[in-house]
Design a protein around this motif. Structure first.
Motif, PDB file in Angstrom:
ATOM      1  N   ILE A   1       1.121  -1.110  -0.007  1.00 12.93           N
ATOM      2  CA  ILE A   1       0.099  -0.092  -0.162  1.00 12.93           C
ATOM      3  C   ILE A   1       1.170   1.204  -0.016  1.00 12.93           C
ATOM      4  CG2 ILE A   1      -1.536   1.747   1.310  1.00 12.93           C
ATOM      5  CD1 ILE A   1      -2.725  -1.440   2.502  1.00 12.93           C
ATOM      6  N   GLY A   2       0.243   2.466  -0.928  1.00 15.16           N
ATOM      7  CA  GLY A   2       1.233   3.044  -1.408  1.00 15.16           C
ATOM      8  C   GLY A   2       1.416   4.134   0.382  1.00 15.16           C
ATOM      9  N   ARG A   3       2.641   4.788   0.954  1.00 21.71           N
ATOM     10  CA  ARG A   3       2.441   4.940   2.464  1.00 21.71           C
ATOM     11  C   ARG A   3       2.954   6.054   2.351  1.00 21.71           C
ATOM     12  NH1 ARG A   3      -2.251   3.305   4.581  1.00 21.71           N
ATOM     13  NH2 ARG A   3      -1.700   1.098   5.272  1.00 21.71           N
ATOM     14  N   THR A   4       3.095   7.607   2.671  1.00 19.05           N
ATOM     15  CA  THR A   4       3.912   8.974   2.238  1.00 19.05           C
ATOM     16  C   THR A   4       4.689   8.902   4.444  1.00 19.05           C
ATOM     17  OG1 THR A   4       2.268  10.323   1.235  1.00 19.05           O
ATOM     18  CG2 THR A   4       4.017  11.611   1.970  1.00 19.05           C
ATOM     19  N   TRP A   5       5.685   8.808   3.546  1.00 16.74           N
ATOM     20  CA  TRP A   5       7.110   9.220   3.951  1.00 16.74           C
ATOM     21  C   TRP A   5       7.404  11.041   4.441  1.00 16.74           C
ATOM     22  CZ3 TRP A   5      10.588   5.069   6.669  1.00 16.74           C
ATOM     23  CH2 TRP A   5       9.680   2.871   6.498  1.00 16.74           C
ATOM     24  N   HIS A   6       8.256  11.327   5.486  1.00 23.21           N
ATOM     25  CA  HIS A   6       8.455  12.248   5.923  1.00 23.21           C
ATOM     26  C   HIS A   6       9.927  11.809   5.987  1.00 23.21           C
ATOM     27  CE1 HIS A   6      10.707  14.919   7.663  1.00 23.21           C
ATOM     28  NE2 HIS A   6      10.348  16.325   6.775  1.00 23.21           N
ATOM     29  N   VAL A   7      11.174  12.357   4.954  1.00 27.86           N
ATOM     30  CA  VAL A   7      12.428  11.762   4.792  1.00 27.86           C
ATOM     31  C   VAL A   7      13.241  13.494   5.207  1.00 27.86           C
ATOM     32  CG1 VAL A   7      12.306  10.120   3.726  1.00 27.86           C
ATOM     33  CG2 VAL A   7      12.698  11.673   2.306  1.00 27.86           C
ATOM     34  N   LEU A   8      14.488  13.805   6.036  1.00 34.37           N
ATOM     35  CA  LEU A   8      15.123  14.774   5.479  1.00 34.37           C
ATOM     36  C   LEU A   8      17.000  13.060   4.334  1.00 34.37           C
ATOM     37  CD1 LEU A   8      15.355  15.071   9.119  1.00 34.37           C
ATOM     38  CD2 LEU A   8      14.195  16.495   7.608  1.00 34.37           C
TER      39      LEU A   8
END
Length: 886
Positions: free
Chosen positions: A35-42
């Motif tokens: 399932i497509g999930r949205t991550w916050h990354v630096l």
């Protein structure tokens, strides 16, 4: 437990300290279920990167933990720090995420990010198992592993961390982790030193309400404390898989004050990854990336222990010797450390003499048959050899194996010598934390060294129980049944010797085997463990014997207790005088004379503080005592600068002794040597003249710049001030569990950077000007302290002087702090007349002259001044604060 709400990923709010907004991005990737999930990354977004540092946070932090690493990203490397799903500013999916699911989630993200390798995983806390799971699943991309305060297994026989067990308690978990921010506040409170309020606010930023904190509770709930836990199998698979990573470089960076992931978990990881480089940051706690220089240490490791094509890992080339300037080659096969003990021609000669205690001056009184003795006890070389053989066999029977560490907290004398040589004979590593470190210093030293076994006198056994010193306990010094019951001690040295009397000895260890861990004095920070191998100790013994022409008929009084251990390996009689070995200044002239009389001494080794008291108490010596001291041919004193005036005064007590002041350090001794005659010939100068290098030793200088940094290329040119660097067969092997310290000290191949500052003169003599960390950086240039201190100490009524810098580096002001005779009742600004006298003898501007009742010195030598502490005190005094005494 309330259901976890869903929420989209977002970017962090602007203005978080240390966080560059350009690093933040939102990335949608398939999770473990596709399932497509949205991550916050630096993401530093390094184009054409030679490799990627993949950073994974734990609980309850977020990618903000790695901002320092992103800000100082190694050249050529991309740094990606993720917010795990349900955490930080990544998506709240509303579903539980166990360990295996998190590992698979991370794999989907790295594929979407196009991270193809080489990859170095960097992780903290429960990010450790997640990152290791990813590493095991992506071996073709994996180039290295960095772990900070984490765990993959609960060691057998030990409970899970108390804080984790408390958080897992029903009713507590939801209240502390979700409904309130207590779990976050508790984690941040572990930082050493405390975090600024704005940094704490940044850590709270993704978790401002209960709906945002379900992931924190989920992480705690997913800790597999029971074998039946759903994530237990995944964690076991990670732990078991570490054995397949022997070819992967590993760096373990640890905060030893962590109440959650203590050294227990570090040692478990070391056992699973025995090739790992390790650095314990003294004083650091759980949030080690906040508490310590993790980014700089990692960057140095990349440049020295890792090679990846195309990456500029090391930055500018380190200063150092040329490739053609090779280290000296080992000088052939040397005799084992115990060879002289087993020499049949020495069997009837005294090896060790123990003096009786008078007035309780010793750390512990000699004991024979369970009772304190009242006269000297003598053990011959033949008897010592038998004691060593039997104890060695008994230790093997107990289960002590080659490479095991054995802490020896035993009074200098027969038992200590027997124990250390028995350890060496079977290939065990002696850990010698001498009493001069004090209780706090010993605690830190032992927790750092992590001995498998601990041999202790009653006081040490009781301290081990109270302070949590590691190691299976073995009694020494006549410990009675009550002490043994209280401390859980099941056997003693005497019992082991009896067990070993009829048992065979194992093969002898190789000359390359580790032999000992000793500790620096802690005068400029926490005491550092220093590892020597057998061949390095053999070279040290041979160097001492050659320099001082020590022969079988010499006899040694060692008023610095660790030095007494050299006696048996040199094949000479040795004795420690009746004194408090934790306080060298307690040595009295009569005690020294008694020890000299007992063995017919020809050699004396004592610290400067000990010699001061010997001179002060010498007036009551009777003719026989004076005669005994008149037989001494050689006096050695080291540990701090020694005024020639003191050596001349000692000459009245030991009139036939040639005074020598060997220069060296825990990491290398001897380095240089000079006699009183040589000191007088050298005259006054900028520092203390310690003579020329002893045979087999090379000395070079790394010039210092205007900010006191020793980064110049090594040179032997005269009159250049810089860090003193040493090369010899008897230099230490390494610092123990101090990767960064060792890398810095040995960055010039084959050389040890001593941390001392000085220069060579036109005659090849070395002048010591102080410690590198004590260099004063004024606007007019660098000022070193020792030369100033010596000139000030030449003034009337000055007992000790210290030159320190106050203010920012590069614009520091020179302040001189003195103790006077008679003693000043309070600390503060000195009289104008004193300030004027000081300024007349010092050739650089002096901003202020302060007086103090006494100056702080180290415990071991009672001689090394704590200039850093004095600088802090002087800063407060000059700012008008209530400063007390230093």
């Amino acid at each position: 437990m309330s259901s976890a709400p869903r929420a989209p990923a977002t970017l962090p709010p602007p203005g978080l300290p240390g966080l560059d907004p350009s690093w933040s991005r939102l990335v949608t990737a398939p999770d473990a279920d596709g399932i497509g999930r949205t991550w916050h990354v630096l993401d530093t977004g390094q184009p054409d990167a030679a490799g990627t540092l993949l950073c994974v946070h734990g609980n309850p932090t977020w990618s903000y933990l790695w901002r320092g690493l992103l800000a100082s990203a190694p050249a050529g490397w991309r740094v990606v720090a993720v917010d795990q799903l349900e955490m930080g500013f990544s998506e709240r999916t509303g579903s539980a995420r166990g360990l295996q699911r998190r590992i698979d989630d991370l794999g989907g993200l790295t594929e979407t990010l196009g991270i193809a390798g080489p990859v170095i995983t960097v992780a903290h806390d429960w990010g450790g198992p997640v990152s290791l799971g990813w590493a095991l699943a992506h071996r073709e991309q994996l180039a290295g592993i960095v772990l900070t305060n984490t765990a993959v297994h609960q060691p057998e026989g030990s409970p899970a961390p108390r804080l984790i067990r408390m958080a897992r308690t029903p009713g507590v978990l939801d209240a502390s982790c979700v409904r309130t921010s207590a779990f976050i506040r508790g984690a941040l409170a572990m930082a050493r030193p405390p975090l600024p309020s704005e940094v704490q606010d940044a850590y709270h930023a993704p978790y401002l309400d209960a709906d945002r904190r379900h992931g924190i509770g989920g992480f705690v709930r997913d800790i597999p404390l029971e074998a039946s836990h759903p994530s237990a199998a995944a964690l076991d698979a990670v732990a078991d898989g570490l054995g397949t990573l022997a070819d992967v470089p590993v760096l373990l960076l640890w905060g030893p004050s962590d109440p959650v992931f203590s050294d227990l978990y570090l040692h478990d990881l070391e056992a699973r990854l025995p090739h790992a480089a390790v650095h314990r940051f003294a004083g650091a706690s759980h949030l080690v990336p906040e508490d310590a220089e993790v980014a700089g240490t990692l960057t140095r490791w990349l440049g020295t222990d890792l090679a990846v094509d195309g990456a500029d890992l090391a930055g500018p080339a380190e200063s150092g010797v040329s490739d053609t300037d090779a280290p000296p080659s080992p000088s052939g096969r040397r005799q084992p450390l115990w060879a002289a003990i087993e020499d049949p021609t020495r069997a009837e000669f005294p090896a060790i003499v123990e003096m009786p205690a008078v007035g309780g001056r010793r750390f512990a009184r000699p004991v024979r048959d369970g009772a304190p003795v009242a006269e000297p006890t003598v053990l011959s070389f033949g008897e010592l050899a038998e004691h060593v053989r039997h104890l060695a066999a008994g230790l093997v029977d107990l289960g002590v194996a080659p490479g095991d560490r054995v802490a020896l907290l035993v009074t200098p004398g027969i038992e200590l010598a027997t124990a250390i040589y028995a350890c060496w004979r079977i290939g065990a590593v002696a850990v010698v934390a001498d009493a001069g470190l004090g209780a706090k210093g010993i605690t830190g030293a032992l927790k750092s060294a992590a001995p498998d076994h601990l041999v202790g006198i009653p006081r040490a056994l009781l301290a081990a129980r109270a302070l949590g010193w590691p190691g299976q306990r073995i009694a020494a010094g006549g410990a009675d049944d009550r002490v043994r019951r209280l401390t859980g001690t099941r056997t003693s040295l005497d019992e082991l010797r009896a067990r070993g009397a009829s048992l065979p000895l194992p093969p002898t260890p190789s000359a390359d085997a580790e032999a000992v861990v000793v500790f620096t004095s802690g005068a400029t920070g926490a005491a550092k463990g220093v590892v020597y191998r057998h061949h390095q100790l053999q070279a040290q013994r041979d160097a001492l014997m050659a320099v001082y022409e020590i022969a079988p008929d010499d006899r040694l009084v060692a008023a610095f207790a660790p030095f007494a251990l050299y006696g048996p390996t040199m094949g000479i009689t040795s004795v420690v005088p009746d004194m408090d070995v934790t306080a060298p200044s307690t040595l009295q002239a009569q005690a020294l004379a008694d020890a000299a009389t007992a063995i017919g001494a020809t050699l004396v080794f004592a610290s400067p503080a000990a010699l001061v008291n010997v001179v002060a108490t010498a007036t009551d010596l009777d003719p026989s005592s004076l005669d005994a001291l008149a037989n001494v041919r050689l006096l050695m004193s080291a540990g701090a600068p020694i005024p020639p005036e003191l050596l001349r005064k000692v000459g009245a007590v030991m009139p036939n002794a040639e005074p020598h002041t060997p220069y060296g350090m825990t990491e290398a001794l001897p380095v240089a040597d000079i006699s009183l005659e040589g000191i007088e010939a050298a005259g006054t100068g900028d520092g203390v003249c310690v003579g020329t290098p002893v045979p087999g030793v090379e000395i070079a200088i790394s010039p210092i710049d205007e900010l006191g940094r020793a980064d110049g290329a090594l040179t032997a040119e005269p009159d250049i001030t810089g860090e003193i660097c040493v090369r010899a067969d008897h230099v230490k092997d390494r610092y123990d569990r101090l990767y960064a310290t060792e890398a810095a000290s040995s960055r010039d191949a084959g050389w040890h950077r001593s941390g001392d500052v000085g220069h060579l003169d036109e005659h090849g003599r070395l002048w010591v000007e102080g410690r590198l960390v004590h260099v004063i950086t004024t606007a007019a240039g660098v000022v070193t302290p020792v030369g100033i201190e010596r000139r000030v100490e030449g003034l009337p009524h000055i007992r000790l002087a210290a030159a320190v810098g106050v203010g920012p580096p590069g614009t520091q002001q020179l302040v001189v702090v003195v103790s006077t005779d008679p003693t000043a009742p309070n600390g503060g600004l000195g009289p104008r007349s004193l300030a004027a006298a000081v300024r007349r003898v010092v050739d650089v501007p002096v901003a202020a002259v302060l007086v103090a009742p006494s100056l702080p010195v180290d415990i071991r030598h009672n001689s090394k001044i704590d200039r850093a502490r004095l600088a802090d005190w002087a800063t407060k005094v000059l700012a008008g604060e209530r400063a007390g005494t230093p």
